[in-house]
Design an enzyme around this catalytic site. Structure first.
Site, short mmCIF file in Angstrom:
data_model
loop_
_atom_site.label_atom_id
_atom_site.label_comp_id
_atom_site.label_asym_id
_atom_site.label_seq_id
_atom_site.Cartn_x
_atom_site.Cartn_y
_atom_site.Cartn_z
N SER A 100 -11.19 -29.01 54.34
CA SER A 100 -11.68 -27.76 54.81
C SER A 100 -12.08 -27.84 56.45
O SER A 100 -12.74 -27.02 57.06
CB SER A 100 -12.31 -26.78 53.86
OG SER A 100 -13.49 -27.74 53.47
N GLU B 1 -9.37 -22.35 42.44
CA GLU B 1 -9.88 -21.55 43.72
C GLU B 1 -8.97 -19.94 43.78
O GLU B 1 -7.81 -20.01 43.56
CB GLU B 1 -9.33 -22.06 44.87
CG GLU B 1 -9.85 -21.52 46.16
CD GLU B 1 -9.79 -22.63 47.58
OE1 GLU B 1 -9.97 -21.94 48.78
OE2 GLU B 1 -9.55 -23.76 47.37
#
Length: 265
Positions: free
Chosen positions: A45, A183
């Site tokens: 990320s 997630e």
């Protein structure tokens, strides 16, 4: 303090929650090393948070190694997990082994994280475990597959999708992951997966019944005022604090107040 069996023990399930924070740099890692946080994840990320890209896809293995080395220098006492980035393991088992070995040898991380629950991924997990590489799984919204999903959307909402995810979670567990990230899935599905698998689940937008939680440090500190997904709680407002500090610095420089006698030799 970096004992995988102590931090991610299956015996913790339903008893003691596991706290994980995603970090990309030395300065923040050094602060995290002084806290009770259980583990640090260096996530791909960073492609979005640190580099400003619109997805994680451009991140390279070399960039992951660079950032993981920096975090390790700042947090020598923490259990450190590094993401394997897009196409560093999906092309072949051999490539996955090489990538995992390279990042562990060069960055001194304690484990790697890979996305997905396909038969290929499960085979890779099994082989990596056999050769001594601890692997964390990742199911639900797997950002490296963002174009397949059509964007950053909640996964596992329908019966077929939820059944598939549950099946993949069991396959990952049986393949030998020591933990798995869930997630952006419905809370009820997060609870069900957590009950079915024998390793700790780490949630991010997967409900409170996961065995632990993970957030990106920059996000929980409130550095980006424009990023507010439903799963995020901002525990501070560093955007305003940093902005005010810079404004004060700018004002004092231009007025001649800084540097004063105390800051001069």
């Amino acid at each position: 303090m970096k004992n995988i069996h102590k931090i991610f023990s299956p015996e913790k399930k339903g008893k003691e929650k596991i706290s994980v924070v995603t970090c990309y740099d030395f300065s923040f890692a050094r602060i995290l090393n002084e806290t009770e946080i259980d583990s640090i994840l260096v996530g791909d990320s960073l492609g979005m948070v640190f580099q400003g890209n619109t997805s994680t896809l451009p991140v390279t293995l070399e960039e992951m190694i660079y950032h993981t080395k920096a975090v390790r220098r700042g947090a020598p006492d923490k259990f450190l997990i590094a993401d394997l980035p897009f196409l560093s393991y999906q092309t072949s088992i051999e490539e996955g082994i090489r990538s995992a070995g390279k990042i562990m040898k060069e960055s001194d991380c304690d484990a790697v994280k890979i996305e997905g629950g396909s038969e290929f991924i499960c085979e890779l997990v099994s082989i990596l475990k056999q050769i001594g590489v601890p692997v964390m799984g990742h199911l639900g919204l797997t950002p490296q597959s963002v174009h397949v999903f059509g964007g950053h959307r909640v996964q596992g909402k329908g019966e077929e999708s939820s059944s598939k995810l549950l099946k993949e979670s069991i396959s990952l567990f049986e393949s030998g992951v020591f933990s798995m990230v869930l997630e952006m899935i419905p809370a009820e599905l997060g609870k069900k997966v957590s009950q079915e698998v024998g390793v700790p689940t780490i949630g991010i937008g997967a409900g409170s019944d996961c065995d632990g939680q993970v957030l990106v440090l920059n996000d929980l500190l409130g550095l980006d005022i424009n990023f507010q997904p439903k799963f995020l709680k901002k525990f501070s407002n560093l955007h305003s604090i940093v902005k005010e500090a810079i404004a004060d610095y700018d004002k004092e420089v231009k007025s001649g107040e800084f540097p004063g006698k105390d800051h001069s030799f």
